[in-house]
Design a protein around this motif. Structure first.
Motif, PDB file in Angstrom:
ATOM      1  N   LYS A  33      38.284  48.329  45.984  1.00  0.00           N
ATOM      2  CA  LYS A  33      38.426  49.455  46.145  1.00  0.00           C
ATOM      3  C   LYS A  33      39.532  49.081  46.756  1.00  0.00           C
ATOM      4  CE  LYS A  33      36.823  50.830  50.343  1.00  0.00           C
ATOM      5  NZ  LYS A  33      36.176  50.664  51.309  1.00  0.00           N
ATOM      6  N   ASP A  34      40.417  48.727  47.949  1.00  0.00           N
ATOM      7  CA  ASP A  34      42.047  49.555  48.609  1.00  0.00           C
ATOM      8  C   ASP A  34      43.282  48.645  47.656  1.00  0.00           C
ATOM      9  OD1 ASP A  34      39.822  50.425  50.699  1.00  0.00           O
ATOM     10  OD2 ASP A  34      39.796  48.463  51.760  1.00  0.00           O
ATOM     11  N   CYS A  35      42.773  48.090  47.431  1.00  0.00           N
ATOM     12  CA  CYS A  35      44.230  48.017  45.990  1.00  0.00           C
ATOM     13  C   CYS A  35      44.534  48.221  45.321  1.00  0.00           C
ATOM     14  CB  CYS A  35      44.045  46.317  45.868  1.00  0.00           C
ATOM     15  SG  CYS A  35      44.239  45.059  47.874  1.00  0.00           S
ATOM     16  N   SER A  36      45.620  48.837  44.497  1.00  0.00           N
ATOM     17  CA  SER A  36      45.517  49.916  44.109  1.00  0.00           C
ATOM     18  C   SER A  36      45.902  49.477  42.331  1.00  0.00           C
ATOM     19  CB  SER A  36      46.846  51.047  44.556  1.00  0.00           C
ATOM     20  OG  SER A  36      47.793  50.067  44.441  1.00  0.00           O
ATOM     21  N   VAL A  37      45.891  48.386  42.204  1.00  0.00           N
ATOM     22  CA  VAL A  37      46.576  47.923  40.698  1.00  0.00           C
ATOM     23  C   VAL A  37      45.417  47.760  39.846  1.00  0.00           C
ATOM     24  CG1 VAL A  37      48.141  45.828  41.377  1.00  0.00           C
ATOM     25  CG2 VAL A  37      45.333  45.675  41.511  1.00  0.00           C
ATOM     26  N   TYR A  38      44.225  48.452  40.392  1.00  0.00           N
ATOM     27  CA  TYR A  38      42.907  48.373  39.068  1.00  0.00           C
ATOM     28  C   TYR A  38      42.634  50.214  38.330  1.00  0.00           C
ATOM     29  CZ  TYR A  38      41.896  44.048  41.394  1.00  0.00           C
ATOM     30  OH  TYR A  38      41.383  42.564  41.888  1.00  0.00           O
ATOM     31  N   THR A  39      41.895  49.810  37.128  1.00  0.00           N
ATOM     32  CA  THR A  39      41.680  51.248  37.266  1.00  0.00           C
ATOM     33  C   THR A  39      40.372  51.332  37.498  1.00  0.00           C
ATOM     34  OG1 THR A  39      41.288  50.217  34.719  1.00  0.00           O
ATOM     35  CG2 THR A  39      43.373  50.782  34.758  1.00  0.00           C
ATOM     36  N   ALA A  40      40.558  52.085  36.832  1.00  0.00           N
ATOM     37  CA  ALA A  40      38.607  52.591  37.265  1.00  0.00           C
ATOM     38  C   ALA A  40      37.763  51.857  36.332  1.00  0.00           C
ATOM     39  CB  ALA A  40      38.199  54.770  37.184  1.00  0.00           C
ATOM     40  N   ALA A  41      38.433  52.113  34.896  1.00  0.00           N
ATOM     41  CA  ALA A  41      37.386  50.469  34.335  1.00  0.00           C
ATOM     42  C   ALA A  41      37.548  49.804  35.116  1.00  0.00           C
ATOM     43  CB  ALA A  41      37.996  50.599  32.566  1.00  0.00           C
ATOM     44  N   GLN A  42      38.330  48.704  35.276  1.00  0.00           N
ATOM     45  CA  GLN A  42      38.864  47.591  35.962  1.00  0.00           C
ATOM     46  C   GLN A  42      37.522  47.653  37.320  1.00  0.00           C
ATOM     47  OE1 GLN A  42      42.934  47.100  36.423  1.00  0.00           O
ATOM     48  NE2 GLN A  42      43.096  45.554  34.720  1.00  0.00           N
ATOM     49  N   ARG A  43      37.866  48.964  37.925  1.00  0.00           N
ATOM     50  CA  ARG A  43      37.169  48.227  39.301  1.00  0.00           C
ATOM     51  C   ARG A  43      35.457  48.094  38.863  1.00  0.00           C
ATOM     52  NH1 ARG A  43      40.437  52.799  41.317  1.00  0.00           N
ATOM     53  NH2 ARG A  43      41.848  51.630  42.934  1.00  0.00           N
ATOM     54  N   LYS A  44      35.183  48.969  37.622  1.00  0.00           N
ATOM     55  CA  LYS A  44      33.868  48.974  37.273  1.00  0.00           C
ATOM     56  C   LYS A  44      33.265  47.761  36.949  1.00  0.00           C
ATOM     57  CE  LYS A  44      29.696  50.494  35.351  1.00  0.00           C
ATOM     58  NZ  LYS A  44      28.738  50.420  36.377  1.00  0.00           N
ATOM     59  N   ILE A  45      34.001  47.079  36.654  1.00  0.00           N
ATOM     60  CA  ILE A  45      33.684  45.826  35.900  1.00  0.00           C
ATOM     61  C   ILE A  45      33.871  44.958  37.471  1.00  0.00           C
ATOM     62  CG2 ILE A  45      34.465  43.966  34.691  1.00  0.00           C
ATOM     63  CD1 ILE A  45      35.681  46.081  32.464  1.00  0.00           C
ATOM     64  N   TYR A  46      34.312  44.826  38.142  1.00  0.00           N
ATOM     65  CA  TYR A  46      34.439  43.753  38.891  1.00  0.00           C
ATOM     66  C   TYR A  46      33.320  44.176  40.059  1.00  0.00           C
ATOM     67  CZ  TYR A  46      39.581  42.943  37.207  1.00  0.00           C
ATOM     68  OH  TYR A  46      40.606  42.574  36.526  1.00  0.00           O
ATOM     69  N   GLU A  47      32.760  45.287  40.232  1.00  0.00           N
ATOM     70  CA  GLU A  47      31.871  45.493  40.942  1.00  0.00           C
ATOM     71  C   GLU A  47      30.727  45.628  40.182  1.00  0.00           C
ATOM     72  OE1 GLU A  47      32.842  50.265  41.328  1.00  0.00           O
ATOM     73  OE2 GLU A  47      33.948  49.876  42.280  1.00  0.00           O
ATOM     74  N   ASP A  48      30.576  45.420  39.747  1.00  0.00           N
ATOM     75  CA  ASP A  48      29.395  44.841  38.818  1.00  0.00           C
ATOM     76  C   ASP A  48      28.967  43.023  38.806  1.00  0.00           C
ATOM     77  OD1 ASP A  48      28.856  47.197  37.690  1.00  0.00           O
ATOM     78  OD2 ASP A  48      29.870  47.102  35.420  1.00  0.00           O
ATOM     79  N   GLN A  49      30.415  42.200  38.915  1.00  0.00           N
ATOM     80  CA  GLN A  49      30.635  40.727  38.527  1.00  0.00           C
ATOM     81  C   GLN A  49      29.849  40.662  40.421  1.00  0.00           C
ATOM     82  OE1 GLN A  49      34.668  39.994  37.573  1.00  0.00           O
ATOM     83  NE2 GLN A  49      33.337  39.748  35.190  1.00  0.00           N
ATOM     84  N   VAL A  50      30.730  41.586  41.099  1.00  0.00           N
ATOM     85  CA  VAL A  50      30.726  41.430  42.782  1.00  0.00           C
ATOM     86  C   VAL A  50      29.100  41.107  42.608  1.00  0.00           C
ATOM     87  CG1 VAL A  50      30.550  42.053  44.753  1.00  0.00           C
ATOM     88  CG2 VAL A  50      32.643  41.302  43.297  1.00  0.00           C
ATOM     89  N   LYS A  51      29.021  42.437  42.003  1.00  0.00           N
ATOM     90  CA  LYS A  51      26.740  42.719  42.414  1.00  0.00           C
ATOM     91  C   LYS A  51      26.254  41.429  41.436  1.00  0.00           C
ATOM     92  CE  LYS A  51      26.935  47.980  41.463  1.00  0.00           C
ATOM     93  NZ  LYS A  51      26.682  48.105  41.043  1.00  0.00           N
ATOM     94  N   LEU A  52      26.435  40.956  40.696  1.00  0.00           N
ATOM     95  CA  LEU A  52      25.854  39.949  40.466  1.00  0.00           C
ATOM     96  C   LEU A  52      25.612  38.153  41.289  1.00  0.00           C
ATOM     97  CD1 LEU A  52      27.046  39.145  36.539  1.00  0.00           C
ATOM     98  CD2 LEU A  52      24.998  40.458  37.474  1.00  0.00           C
ATOM     99  N   LEU A  53      27.016  38.441  42.439  1.00  0.00           N
ATOM    100  CA  LEU A  53      26.477  36.862  42.990  1.00  0.00           C
ATOM    101  C   LEU A  53      25.430  37.366  44.173  1.00  0.00           C
ATOM    102  CD1 LEU A  53      30.299  37.136  44.405  1.00  0.00           C
ATOM    103  CD2 LEU A  53      29.283  35.690  42.785  1.00  0.00           C
TER     104      LEU A  53
END
Length: 90
Positions: A67-87
């Motif tokens: 959320k706080d590091c600005s290097v991600y696009t919205a699409a990348q954020r969604k992918i990473y957020e979904d991966q974290v939810k799998l943990l």
């Protein structure tokens, strides 16, 4: 699950570092704090991987980096957020 944590950890470390001549996103104060908290939580979780509260803290800190590091696009954020939810912290 450890492979997923390691891959996300590497992703977080790489994404908060300097990329070519790009502006360093970790200079953002929120990103700096999120990265420091993440580093602390990784260390604590690695030392006690069966502790549910430490696992949850790790997941939260990963979400904060996303959320706080600005290097991600919205699409990348969604992918990473979904991966974290799998943990799972069961």
């Amino acid at each position: 699950m450890k492979k997923l944590i390691i891959s996300i950890s590497l992703l977080a470390a790489i994404s908060c570092g300097r990329v070519g001549n790009a502006v360093n996103p970790i200079s953002n104060n929120k990103c700096e704090k999120a990265a420091a908290e993440y580093e602390k939580n990784v260390t604590e979780w690695v030392n006690d991987p069966n502790n549910k509260s430490k696992c949850e803290a790790l997941k939260k800190s990963l979400n904060d980096i996303i959320k706080d590091c600005s290097v991600y696009t919205a699409a990348q954020r969604k992918i990473y957020e979904d991966q974290v939810k799998l943990l799972t912290c069961d």
